[in-house]
Design a protein around this motif. Structure first.
Motif, short mmCIF file in Angstrom:
data_model
loop_
_atom_site.label_atom_id
_atom_site.label_comp_id
_atom_site.label_asym_id
_atom_site.label_seq_id
_atom_site.Cartn_x
_atom_site.Cartn_y
_atom_site.Cartn_z
N LYS A 111 0.79 -1.29 -0.13
CA LYS A 111 0.15 -0.06 -0.08
C LYS A 111 0.78 1.28 -0.03
CE LYS A 111 -4.25 -1.54 2.08
NZ LYS A 111 -5.29 -1.39 3.28
N ASP A 112 2.12 1.15 0.72
CA ASP A 112 2.84 2.51 0.84
C ASP A 112 3.61 2.57 -0.67
OD1 ASP A 112 4.53 0.52 0.75
OD2 ASP A 112 5.74 1.10 2.28
N ASP B 179 9.29 8.25 12.47
CA ASP B 179 10.30 8.00 11.46
C ASP B 179 9.80 6.94 10.39
OD1 ASP B 179 12.18 10.18 11.81
OD2 ASP B 179 13.46 9.07 13.21
N LYS B 180 8.55 6.81 10.80
CA LYS B 180 7.88 5.58 9.87
C LYS B 180 6.79 6.00 9.25
CE LYS B 180 9.37 1.59 12.14
NZ LYS B 180 8.88 0.17 12.80
N ILE B 181 6.35 5.71 7.82
CA ILE B 181 5.13 6.06 7.44
C ILE B 181 4.00 5.11 7.56
CG2 ILE B 181 4.05 6.57 4.93
CD1 ILE B 181 6.87 7.22 4.05
N THR B 182 3.07 5.66 8.11
CA THR B 182 1.65 4.90 8.30
C THR B 182 0.72 5.42 7.36
OG1 THR B 182 1.06 6.50 10.10
CG2 THR B 182 2.39 4.45 10.84
N GLU C 286 8.01 14.72 10.31
CA GLU C 286 7.34 14.09 11.28
C GLU C 286 5.84 14.93 11.81
OE1 GLU C 286 7.29 11.25 14.47
OE2 GLU C 286 8.67 11.61 12.86
N ASN C 287 4.87 13.90 11.81
CA ASN C 287 3.73 14.17 12.12
C ASN C 287 2.98 15.25 10.89
OD1 ASN C 287 3.29 13.17 14.58
ND2 ASN C 287 4.19 15.01 15.51
#
Length: 161
Positions: free
Chosen positions: A62-63, A108-111, A76-77
């Motif tokens: 999906k990413d 530091d992770k893409i959700t 970030e955020n």
């Protein structure tokens, strides 16, 4: 059914908001896409499939929906949206089908969020949400895409080759 245009936002090779207009001329009703390898011609058909059916047969993660440029600008955020919006006319009514998904940088992770599907019909300048009244028929073949759905018990169908 006449497909008028597609708006692509941060989907695969398409960064930012891009608009693709399709021929609506009764005599010259074919739209051709020409471009170099990797320029995004196939992504147009992948965008149709993802918008209408929520599947991505050509890629699994999906990413990988989020354009690389949009991904690289995430801080970030912060978040970036991926969306496909298809505008079509049928029986003197305009339909808008939109599937969207948000990607956010956290620790530091893409959700990513779950995709959201919205379907509206514009009649006499008034938008009406139809989501609960539509059944999308899933039929995707590697050589063509059959768009078939039922809106308020009226069948709408289109074949893209």
């Amino acid at each position: 059914m006449i497909i008028k245009k597609m708006i692509i936002e941060n989907f695969r090779q398409y960064n930012g908001i891009q608009e693709v207009e399709f021929s609506t001329d009764k005599e010259k009703n074919v739209t051709l896409f020409l471009g170099d390898n990797g320029a995004g011609k196939t992504v147009i058909s992948q965008a149709f499939v993802w918008c209408l059916y929520g599947i991505t047969p050509a890629f699994t993660k999906k990413d990988s929906l989020l354009s690389k440029i949009a991904e690289e600008t995430l801080t970030e955020n912060s978040y970036k949206s991926v969306s496909i919006t298809i505008f079509m006319d049928h029986a003197n009514k305009e339909y808008k089908i939109k599937r969207s998904m948000n990607f956010q940088m956290k620790n530091d992770k893409i959700t990513n969020s779950n995709p959201i599907l919205s379907i509206t019909r514009t009649e006499n300048g008034i938008d009406k949400e139809l989501l609960g009244k539509i059944v999308l028929m899933k039929y995707y073949h590697k050589n063509y895409l059959n768009i078939s759905f039922s809106v308020e018990k009226k069948s709408i169908q289109c074949l893209l080759i």
